[in-house]
Design an enzyme around this catalytic site. Sequence first.
Site, PDB file in Angstrom:
ATOM      1  N   GLU A  28      40.321  46.075  30.907  1.00  0.00           N
ATOM      2  CA  GLU A  28      40.711  44.678  30.682  1.00  0.00           C
ATOM      3  C   GLU A  28      41.385  44.507  29.322  1.00  0.00           C
ATOM      4  OE1 GLU A  28      40.505  42.282  32.958  1.00  0.00           O
ATOM      5  OE2 GLU A  28      39.502  43.595  34.389  1.00  0.00           O
ATOM      6  N   GLU A  69      34.233  36.673  28.199  1.00  0.00           N
ATOM      7  CA  GLU A  69      35.211  37.623  28.745  1.00  0.00           C
ATOM      8  C   GLU A  69      34.548  38.635  29.678  1.00  0.00           C
ATOM      9  OE1 GLU A  69      38.527  38.738  29.934  1.00  0.00           O
ATOM     10  OE2 GLU A  69      38.731  37.424  28.196  1.00  0.00           O
ATOM     11  N   ILE A  86      44.205  36.925  49.301  1.00  0.00           N
ATOM     12  CA  ILE A  86      44.324  35.671  48.548  1.00  0.00           C
ATOM     13  C   ILE A  86      43.618  34.571  49.342  1.00  0.00           C
ATOM     14  CG2 ILE A  86      45.948  33.986  47.617  1.00  0.00           C
ATOM     15  CD1 ILE A  86      46.878  36.316  46.281  1.00  0.00           C
ATOM     16  N   HIS A  87      42.765  33.850  48.668  1.00  0.00           N
ATOM     17  CA  HIS A  87      42.029  32.763  49.314  1.00  0.00           C
ATOM     18  C   HIS A  87      41.919  31.618  48.308  1.00  0.00           C
ATOM     19  CE1 HIS A  87      38.652  30.519  51.013  1.00  0.00           C
ATOM     20  NE2 HIS A  87      38.971  31.087  52.159  1.00  0.00           N
TER      21      HIS A  87
END
Length: 124
Positions: A28, A69, A86-87
């Site tokens: 990340e 974070e 994708i929702h």
Amino acid sequence: MNSALKGKQKKIGFSYAWNGILETFMTESNFRFHLVAASLVAICGFTLQINRLEWAIILLTIGLVLVAELTNSAIEKIIDYLRPEIHPAAKIIKDAAAGSVLIAALISVMVGCIIFIPKILELL
């Protein structure tokens, strides 16, 4: 007892936590950004000789941002695992988690300004 869990109980919880932090650090970029920012704030704190109370406030604020974070990253990973497609609901969940990081970061900037601006002005 589940045989898959047998033997894992002997491992200390700190190692799991450290693995989570390390994995987040490696994957990340936002977490790495916040660590760099925290390091710069620490350098400023030493340079400007902030007092113990100010250090406590700065450290709590840094902790707030890093915890937000880490939590955001965990939420994003679990949503991606549960709903790889994708929702709309998944998007709302991820956006809300990201919003918590934004709020923590904005608060940390305000705290930094409250603590550091007067010290910088004293030097001028």
